[in-house]
Design an enzyme around this catalytic site. Structure first.
Site, PDB file in Angstrom:
ATOM      1  N   GLU A 503       0.792  -1.236   0.000  1.00 28.13           N
ATOM      2  CA  GLU A 503       0.000   0.000   0.000  1.00 28.13           C
ATOM      3  C   GLU A 503       0.826   1.289   0.000  1.00 28.13           C
ATOM      4  O   GLU A 503       0.650   2.142   0.881  1.00 28.13           O
ATOM      5  CB  GLU A 503      -0.965   0.003   1.195  1.00 28.13           C
ATOM      6  CG  GLU A 503      -2.026  -1.071   1.108  1.00 28.13           C
ATOM      7  CD  GLU A 503      -3.029  -1.009   2.251  1.00 28.13           C
ATOM      8  OE1 GLU A 503      -2.785  -0.264   3.225  1.00 28.13           O
ATOM      9  OE2 GLU A 503      -4.060  -1.689   2.174  1.00 28.13           O
ATOM     10  N   GLU A 607      -6.435  -7.899  -0.247  1.00 28.65           N
ATOM     11  CA  GLU A 607      -7.144  -7.707   1.022  1.00 28.65           C
ATOM     12  C   GLU A 607      -8.610  -7.403   0.752  1.00 28.65           C
ATOM     13  O   GLU A 607      -8.937  -6.616  -0.136  1.00 28.65           O
ATOM     14  CB  GLU A 607      -6.529  -6.547   1.830  1.00 28.65           C
ATOM     15  CG  GLU A 607      -5.129  -6.777   2.341  1.00 28.65           C
ATOM     16  CD  GLU A 607      -4.634  -5.624   3.203  1.00 28.65           C
ATOM     17  OE1 GLU A 607      -5.489  -4.860   3.714  1.00 28.65           O
ATOM     18  OE2 GLU A 607      -3.411  -5.471   3.372  1.00 28.65           O
TER      19      GLU A 607
END
Length: 708
Positions: A503, A607
């Site tokens: 991320e 995710e």
């Protein structure tokens, strides 16, 4: 109380037996119906005695009578001093009449009579001697009592003395001679009752000295064993999922601390400082690959295992793009995330500012932080978790870890290198259960996104700010070490995917700078010999923005993380609309991105969650509120939420239902959660597949696959 020398047959049964064994004939004669107490019986007055008298007895009687008739009172001082009653007690023959016998005595009878009289004349002197000896023995006995009290006289000697002296009274425990003379039986000897001082016998002091010696020996041994079995550097501290059970560390029994070089003692290479040694190779080695220790690894491995019958074993190729990945994340373990393990943060007050792993370890200090975190590593995820992951039907595991597993830099408070061996052991557990691994570098130097799960919440210091360039190079150096290590043949099959950076916040960083860094990192990995698929994050740009990017990098996969709850424009979707969005919106995005003609190419969802609120404790940072309840004010107007954002017509926007125990969920709500999860899985499988976030949490059930 009876005196110390008074005989009492009730208190001395042995004495009673002795008296009964030697009855006196005089006692029987004295109580004969033919005798009156105090009156002697003559020959004429006792016809029964004469009629039953034998010749021998008659001779003795006549001899005594003859001697008596010859003596005058002046010739018998003993008789003169004694009363008739006393003479009867001392001389049984005094019951016989003193009258002259008409029968003459023979020579033999006279000789016997002389011998008897001589014996009688010696009795007073003998008795006097016995009385003196007895008094002497009493004094000796008193001295012996003092010696017994100090432990100088053995029991065998006391028993022997009492056995010889039949007339001495037996020693009693409380009453009896010792108690009556001021002594009382105690453990270890006899103590005077009235001296006001405590005295201890030899046994007591021997026992006390023995106990002290045992303690002197056992305490150091206990410390050594405790340290040897994991009670050293990392033996205490608070951690998550602490069930109180201490790892047995049985494998340390085969080695000795002297096997550890002095330079390695009390370091992360010293197994005697490890909290948990389960399934680690504890034989010391200083061998490294890529500068990373192999300490803890076993030399043998088996890649013939498979997760389930529907997927190939590890040593057979997985056809990605055709066979969907159905994986699970292990988050909040080797890289702390407060909402997954809130117990690590709840003891702090909000004004202390303990909000991430950086501030937590800085507050604890190196030693306490190491103890606490290793205990967390050892207990939060264990072998049984991987067994359950396999049983749940998963085939891939995404393991999040931080750069301090490899190294730390000046000013870093993080615990260095301890998590490294737990990462290696986790990979071996995955191998054991046929699970393929996605290595996820979740935290990079300087923080790549400024969120708490990157290690440090706040400003982004990776590729940004004063230390941005140095942190960029540090990150490349870390990948050099990691890729060199994982290029070993033992990881060829079990590691399937290798992540470069989790991320990166590309909406706050120059896109070109991030892409340039990722290109360099990919080249380093390939140069090291790793041929696994590489993963890059979409950086929250949106999948459509990635078409044509990183075209020069081979075997690279785009990773997207899909949630509705972190977007204030999606969290308030009613349940039906959330399912529709997953089935249509995410499906369309995934299909477009997964096709190299219309998008980036291979795309995976790294995710996702079935949670439909952001109510989990610390989910939006430590000690902050939620979008759901409208209690999330921030300094950024674009992210600040001060009004409730639960779905319309849903009643009061409360987090109570979302944070309740799953057993309290209604059947209708459970059914919706299942449909929402299935919709997302179907959407992501139009790409390369998915990884659920996450396997286990302490108190956020909708985020924990293990719980739900």
């Amino acid at each position: 109380m009876a005196g110390p020398h008074k005989r009492d047959s009730k208190q001395d049964p042995e004495r009673t037996v002795r008296s009964h064994a030697r009855p006196r004939r005089a006692h029987v004669e004295r109580n004969s119906p033919h005798n009156t107490p105090g009156k002697r019986s003559s020959t004429n007055e006792s016809p029964d005695r004469q009629n039953g008298e034998t010749p021998e007895r008659r001779e003795r009687r006549e001899g005594r009578e003859k001697r008596t008739s010859r003596q005058t009172p002046d010739q018998s001082p003993q008789h003169r001093r004694r009363s008739p009653e006393r003479r009867r007690r001392q001389d049984p023959t005094s019951y016989i009449s003193s009258e002259k016998s008409p029968n003459p005595l023979s020579l033999d009878s006279l000789a016997k009579l002389d011998a008897y009289n001589e014996k009688q004349s010696r009795r007073p002197q003998e008795k006097e001697r016995l009385l003196v000896a007895k008094e002497k023995d009493r004094g000796h006995e008193r001295r012996q009592k003092g010696r017994v009290a100090s432990g100088r006289v053995g029991k065998d000697k006391s028993r022997h003395r009492r056995h010889i002296d039949h007339n001495r009274e037996k020693r009693r425990v409380v009453s009896g001679p010792l108690a009556e003379e001021g002594y009382i039986r105690k453990r270890g000897g006899y103590l005077p009752e009235d001296n006001g001082k405590k005295r201890f016998g030899r046994k007591f002091w021997l026992f006390a000295i023995s106990v002290i010696l045992l303690l002197v020996i056992l305490i150091p041994v206990g410390v050594y064993v405790s340290r040897k079995h994991g009670g050293g550097q990392n033996s205490s501290g608070e951690g998550s999922s602490d069930d109180g059970a201490r790892p047995p560390n049985e494998n340390l029994k085969g080695i000795d601390e002297s096997d550890i070089p002095s330079a390695a003692k009390n370091t992360y290479l010293d197994p005697f400082t490890w909290y948990d040694t389960t399934d680690f190779n504890v034989t010391y080695t200083d061998e490294t690959v890529g500068g990373l220790s192999v300490m803890g690894l076993n030399s043998a491995w088996d890649d013939g295992t498979q997760a389930n019958e529907n997927v190939p074993p590890l040593n057979k190729d997985w056809v990605y793009g055709t066979m969907p990945i159905r994986g699970i994340n292990i988050g909040g373990w080797l890289s702390i995330e407060p909402f997954i393990t809130p117990s690590l943060f709840k003891s702090y007050k909000s004004n202390q500012g303990i909000i991430d792993e950086y501030t937590l370890t800085k507050d604890l200090g190196p030693q306490k932080a190491a103890k606490m975190l290793e205990k967390h590593y050892a207990k939060f995820i264990r072998e049984d978790d991987f067994k359950q992951i396999q049983a749940a039907g998963f085939d891939h595991v995404r393991i999040s870890y931080a750069y301090w597993a490899v190294t730390t830099y000046p000013g870093d408070p993080y615990v260095p290198k301890i998590s490294w061996r737990y990462l290696l052991r986790a990979i071996e557990y995955c191998r054991m259960y046929g699970l393929r691994v996605n290595l996820d570098l979740h935290a990079l130097p300087g923080s790549q996104n400024g969120w708490n799960h990157s290690g440090r919440q706040g400003a982004i210091g990776w590729l940004n700010g004063t230390d941005g360039d140095s942190n960029a190079q540090r990150s490349l150096d870390i990948h050099t070490q990691l890729s060199t290590f994982f290029a070993q043949p033992r990881y060829k099959n079990v590691i399937a995917i290798y992540g470069l950076a989790n991320e990166p916040k590309m909406i706050a960083l120059p896109t070109s700078v991030v892409l340039d860094w990722e290109t360099k990192a990919a080249a380093i990995v390939r140069k090291s010999g790793m041929q696994q698929y590489l993963v890059v994050g979409d950086g929250f740009l949106g999948l459509s923005k990635w078409k044509g990017q990183l075209s020069g990098v081979q075997k690279v996969v785009l990773d997207v993380h899909q949630y509705t709850i972190f977007n204030k424009n999606q969290i308030n979707f009613p349940h039906q609309k959330k399912i529709q969005y997953a089935c249509q919106g995410w499906t369309d995005q995934m299909k477009q991105s997964n096709n190299a003609v219309t998008g980036f190419g291979p795309t995976i969802c790294g995710e996702w969650s079935q949670a439909d609120t952001d109510c989990a404790v610390f989910l939006n940072n430590v000690n902050t509120g939620s979008r759901w309840e409208g209690t999330l004010p921030t300094s950024d107007p674009t992210t600040s939420v001060t009004t409730p954002h639960c779905p319309p017509n849903s009643g009061t926007c409360s987090c109570d239902k979302a944070n309740a125990d799953p057993s309290a969920y209604s059947d209708e709500y459970k059914q919706w959660l299942m449909m929402y999860a299935e919709a997302q899985m179907a959407s992501f499988e139009t790409g390369w597949g998915w990884f659920y976030w996450t396997w286990v949490t302490e108190s956020a059930p909708q985020w924990s696959w293990k719980v739900c």
